[in-house]
Design an enzyme around this catalytic site. Structure first.
Site, PDB file in Angstrom:
ATOM      1  N   LYS A  94       0.819  -1.217   0.000  1.00 50.52           N
ATOM      2  CA  LYS A  94       0.000   0.000   0.000  1.00 50.52           C
ATOM      3  C   LYS A  94       0.850   1.264   0.000  1.00 50.52           C
ATOM      4  CE  LYS A  94      -2.221  -0.639   3.853  1.00 50.52           C
ATOM      5  NZ  LYS A  94      -1.913  -1.946   4.437  1.00 50.52           N
ATOM      6  N   ARG A 136      11.443  -5.971   5.186  1.00 51.89           N
ATOM      7  CA  ARG A 136      11.170  -4.551   4.958  1.00 51.89           C
ATOM      8  C   ARG A 136      12.082  -3.660   5.795  1.00 51.89           C
ATOM      9  NH1 ARG A 136       5.144  -2.283   5.449  1.00 51.89           N
ATOM     10  NH2 ARG A 136       5.289  -2.717   7.692  1.00 51.89           N
ATOM     11  N   ARG A 172      -0.756  -7.717  14.056  1.00 52.08           N
ATOM     12  CA  ARG A 172      -1.328  -6.767  13.094  1.00 52.08           C
ATOM     13  C   ARG A 172      -2.136  -7.498  12.024  1.00 52.08           C
ATOM     14  NH1 ARG A 172       4.152  -4.908  11.980  1.00 52.08           N
ATOM     15  NH2 ARG A 172       3.438  -3.843  10.116  1.00 52.08           N
ATOM     16  N   ARG A 217      -9.644   1.735   9.445  1.00 48.84           N
ATOM     17  CA  ARG A 217      -9.206   0.394   9.795  1.00 48.84           C
ATOM     18  C   ARG A 217     -10.276  -0.339  10.586  1.00 48.84           C
ATOM     19  NH1 ARG A 217      -3.466   1.102   9.589  1.00 48.84           N
ATOM     20  NH2 ARG A 217      -2.271  -0.676  10.285  1.00 48.84           N
ATOM     21  N   ARG A 264      11.420  -1.340  11.087  1.00 49.18           N
ATOM     22  CA  ARG A 264      10.405  -0.748  11.955  1.00 49.18           C
ATOM     23  C   ARG A 264      10.306  -1.521  13.249  1.00 49.18           C
ATOM     24  NH1 ARG A 264       4.925   0.305   8.672  1.00 49.18           N
ATOM     25  NH2 ARG A 264       4.102  -0.747  10.506  1.00 49.18           N
TER      26      ARG A 264
END
Ligand code: ADP
Length: 222
Positions: free
Chosen positions: A17, A129, A172, A92, A161
């Site tokens: 995204k 990532r 998540r 969300r 992160r």
């Protein structure tokens, strides 16, 4: 100039995204509004709010709806959002989707894009990532910045992160299935949904998204 657009993009963590939103924002010349990026920026401020947010974010938990809606309302009232926006990471929950509809009334969202990628693919992507801690540009172990984990865009430090740990990733994804995936039906009922396949190269996926958006908006604007 192309007409502006008001878009929401849904998709699991790691669906791409963020990367695609940067491209779409440049294409349609509207701001990319990522609540995750906004909250990470607040976290660096060292305020009481930063402390409150940190607890939720590190664990991969959702931030309370009223707080999130206030932050988005403020952002959407900014002068750069008059042509439209691309919302990434918001709404969300059903309450956030209702909140957004109220914020926009009497106008409406143009479209909700659901970027679909298999869970095994996103799990592999998330562990690799890396992100710039200054401008939030996204990299990976396979596509690092040109020089020594220094951001190609702004020169910031490129890091993993805090919530890209295995436990927080699972939490998540679980919350995505429970809280956010039902929004697909919410937007479908309101005839705002387009599902786009998120597999393939970045350019392929961008082209699919643009085709889906232009197809729907062109039909509506006649
Ligand atoms: P991801 O989609 O990979 O989980 P984001 O960058 O969108 O990451 O969000 C990171 C964290 O910020 C979330 O785990 C959550 O704690 C918080 N957050 C972001 N957007 C929202 C939202 N709309 N509602 C509640 N919490 C949010």
């Amino acid at each position: 100039m192309r007409p502006g657009v008001r878009l929401v993009i849904l998709g699991k963590q790691g669906a791409g995204k963020g990367t695609q939103c940067v491209r779409l924002a440049a294409h349609y010349q509207v701001p990319h509004i990522s609540t995750g990026d906004m909250f990470r920026a607040v976290q660096k401020s060292g305020t009481d709010l930063a402390e409150r947010l940190a607890k939720f974010m590190r664990a991969g938990e959702l931030i309370p709806d009223d707080l999130v809606i206030d932050v988005v309302a403020q952002r959407l009232s900014g002068p750069d959002a008059t042509r439209g926006f691309i919302l990434d990471g918001f709404p969300r929950t059903a309450a956030q989707a209702e909140g957004l509809a109220e914020l926009l009334a009497p106008e409406e969202l143009d479209l909700c894009l659901d970027l679909e990628v298999d869970t095994d693919v996103v799990l592999a992507r998330l562990s690799k990532r890396r992100v710039c801690e200054s401008c939030a540009a996204v990299y990976s172990l396979e596509q690092p910045p040109a020089v020594d984990w220094t951001c190609d865009v702004c020169g910031g430090r490129v890091v993993q992160r805090e919530d890209d740990t295995e436990a927080a990733i699972w939490r998540r994804l679980e919350l995505y299935e429970r809280e956010t995936a039902p929004l697909v039906a919410w937007y479908l009922e309101r005839d705002k949904l387009v599902v786009v396949d998120g597999a393939g190269s970045l350019d392929t996926v961008t082209a699919r998204l643009v085709r889906a958006i232009d197809g729907r908006l062109g039909a509506r604007r006649g």
